[in-house]
Design a protein around this motif. Structure first.
Motif, PDB file in Angstrom:
ATOM      1  N   LEU A 100       0.776  -1.372  -0.034  1.00 17.67           N
ATOM      2  CA  LEU A 100       0.051   0.124   0.110  1.00 17.67           C
ATOM      3  C   LEU A 100       0.699   1.381  -0.058  1.00 17.67           C
ATOM      4  O   LEU A 100       0.276   2.536  -0.266  1.00 17.67           O
ATOM      5  CB  LEU A 100      -0.922  -0.061   1.242  1.00 17.67           C
ATOM      6  N   PRO A 104      -1.156   1.584  -6.937  1.00 18.70           N
ATOM      7  CA  PRO A 104      -1.718   0.097  -7.669  1.00 18.70           C
ATOM      8  C   PRO A 104      -1.187  -0.013  -9.021  1.00 18.70           C
ATOM      9  O   PRO A 104      -0.572   0.873  -9.642  1.00 18.70           O
ATOM     10  CB  PRO A 104      -3.094  -0.160  -7.283  1.00 18.70           C
ATOM     11  N   GLU A 109      -5.467   5.251  -7.466  1.00 21.18           N
ATOM     12  CA  GLU A 109      -5.336   5.200  -6.320  1.00 21.18           C
ATOM     13  C   GLU A 109      -5.957   3.909  -5.382  1.00 21.18           C
ATOM     14  O   GLU A 109      -6.655   3.221  -6.329  1.00 21.18           O
ATOM     15  CB  GLU A 109      -5.865   6.341  -5.481  1.00 21.18           C
ATOM     16  N   TRP A 110      -5.472   3.673  -4.542  1.00 18.52           N
ATOM     17  CA  TRP A 110      -6.304   2.246  -3.930  1.00 18.52           C
ATOM     18  C   TRP A 110      -7.391   2.472  -3.438  1.00 18.52           C
ATOM     19  O   TRP A 110      -7.794   3.385  -2.758  1.00 18.52           O
ATOM     20  CB  TRP A 110      -5.165   1.933  -2.582  1.00 18.52           C
ATOM     21  N   THR A 111      -8.538   1.413  -3.885  1.00 19.79           N
ATOM     22  CA  THR A 111      -9.629   1.387  -3.293  1.00 19.79           C
ATOM     23  C   THR A 111      -9.798  -0.053  -2.502  1.00 19.79           C
ATOM     24  O   THR A 111      -8.949  -0.963  -2.685  1.00 19.79           O
ATOM     25  CB  THR A 111     -10.794   1.485  -4.401  1.00 19.79           C
ATOM     26  N   LYS A 114      -9.835  -2.662  -5.110  1.00 23.61           N
ATOM     27  CA  LYS A 114      -8.454  -2.976  -5.582  1.00 23.61           C
ATOM     28  C   LYS A 114      -7.817  -3.982  -4.427  1.00 23.61           C
ATOM     29  O   LYS A 114      -6.859  -4.679  -4.744  1.00 23.61           O
ATOM     30  CB  LYS A 114      -7.574  -1.847  -5.973  1.00 23.61           C
ATOM     31  N   VAL A 115      -7.923  -3.670  -3.187  1.00 23.05           N
ATOM     32  CA  VAL A 115      -7.315  -4.225  -2.275  1.00 23.05           C
ATOM     33  C   VAL A 115      -7.748  -5.688  -2.043  1.00 23.05           C
ATOM     34  O   VAL A 115      -7.042  -6.743  -1.914  1.00 23.05           O
ATOM     35  CB  VAL A 115      -7.424  -3.578  -0.716  1.00 23.05           C
ATOM     36  N   TRP A 118      -6.096  -7.784  -4.725  1.00 26.40           N
ATOM     37  CA  TRP A 118      -4.894  -7.921  -4.352  1.00 26.40           C
ATOM     38  C   TRP A 118      -4.821  -9.273  -3.349  1.00 26.40           C
ATOM     39  O   TRP A 118      -3.972 -10.141  -3.478  1.00 26.40           O
ATOM     40  CB  TRP A 118      -3.974  -6.920  -3.623  1.00 26.40           C
ATOM     41  N   TYR A 150       0.133   6.316  -0.567  1.00 24.70           N
ATOM     42  CA  TYR A 150       1.745   6.125  -0.746  1.00 24.70           C
ATOM     43  C   TYR A 150       2.198   7.383  -0.621  1.00 24.70           C
ATOM     44  O   TYR A 150       1.853   8.053  -1.447  1.00 24.70           O
ATOM     45  CB  TYR A 150       1.868   5.368  -1.969  1.00 24.70           C
ATOM     46  N   ARG A 168      -8.719   8.956  -0.211  1.00 22.60           N
ATOM     47  CA  ARG A 168      -7.872   7.959  -0.123  1.00 22.60           C
ATOM     48  C   ARG A 168      -7.629   7.401   1.278  1.00 22.60           C
ATOM     49  O   ARG A 168      -7.906   7.969   2.038  1.00 22.60           O
ATOM     50  CB  ARG A 168      -6.287   8.574  -0.687  1.00 22.60           C
TER      51      ARG A 168
END
Length: 202
Positions: A100, A104, A109-111, A114-115, A118, A150, A168
């Motif tokens: 993180l 990504p 941006e990470w959502t 998306k996590v 992963w 990040y 975020r």
């Protein structure tokens, strides 16, 4: 829209008894939410869901289920939930925390979605975004405006770029990752969540 309030199906003593007698952590969370809103109808829904590590949609479903179908609908009839192994082990949680810190693969941006993707890639297990959000909270991340997860992106974009983007996941500088937690989908430690919520409120 007026916030939903649980109907008076049960007394406060009975709600407490059912919460203590819950067979799974998920059922216990549902009784806790209903008992809290029965005793204190004006409790902040945002703080309550943060305390439980749940989504607002989860709380709405629980109250509707309780109001429309009664107390029996709250009982967790699923077998094997208690004691279910965590989706991510300690090493995988550490790997997620490290991952993180960088953008990504798509460069966005990470959502939570998306996590979740992963996590599925690491475990081969189906992971929904709600569970991913719980792991983010467990790792000390929260949704904030104008700051990327990040740190490298923050230095590249500068303050102006941060102001244009919102929502975020940001990690608290003084948060610590738990290494012996159970599955967030099956159990949430409310004591630690209360402490985090109180710190934010202060």
């Amino acid at each position: 829209m007026k916030a939903l309030i649980p109907l008076d199906h049960l007394s406060e003593d009975e709600l407490l008894r059912r919460q203590r007698g819950a067979r799974t952590a998920d059922e216990r969370d549902r009784w806790f939410a209903i008992r809290t809103l029965t005793q204190q109808p004006h409790t902040s829904r945002i703080l309550l869901t943060q305390q439980l590590g749940r989504a607002r949609s989860w709380l709405t479903r629980v109250i509707k289920l309780y109001n429309e179908q009664g107390p029996e609908a709250i009982e967790d009839r699923r077998k094997g939930r208690a004691g279910q192994p965590p989706i991510l082990n300690a090493a995988q949680r550490a790997a997620l925390d490290e991952r993180l810190q960088s953008p990504p693969e798509d460069g966005g941006e990470w959502t939570a979605r998306k996590v979740a993707a992963w996590m599925e890639g690491q475990t081969g297990r189906r992971v929904d975004p709600t569970t991913a959000r719980l792991y983010l909270h467990r790792l000390g991340y929260s949704r904030q405006k104008g700051q990327p997860v990040y740190p490298q992106a923050a230095s590249r974009e500068g303050p102006q770029g941060q102001q244009k983007k919102s929502g975020r996941w940001v990690k608290s500088s003084h948060s610590r990752t738990r290494t012996n937690e159970s599955d967030p989908g099956a159990r949430t430690k409310r004591g630690a969540a209360r402490k985090t919520s109180s710190a934010k409120a202060g």
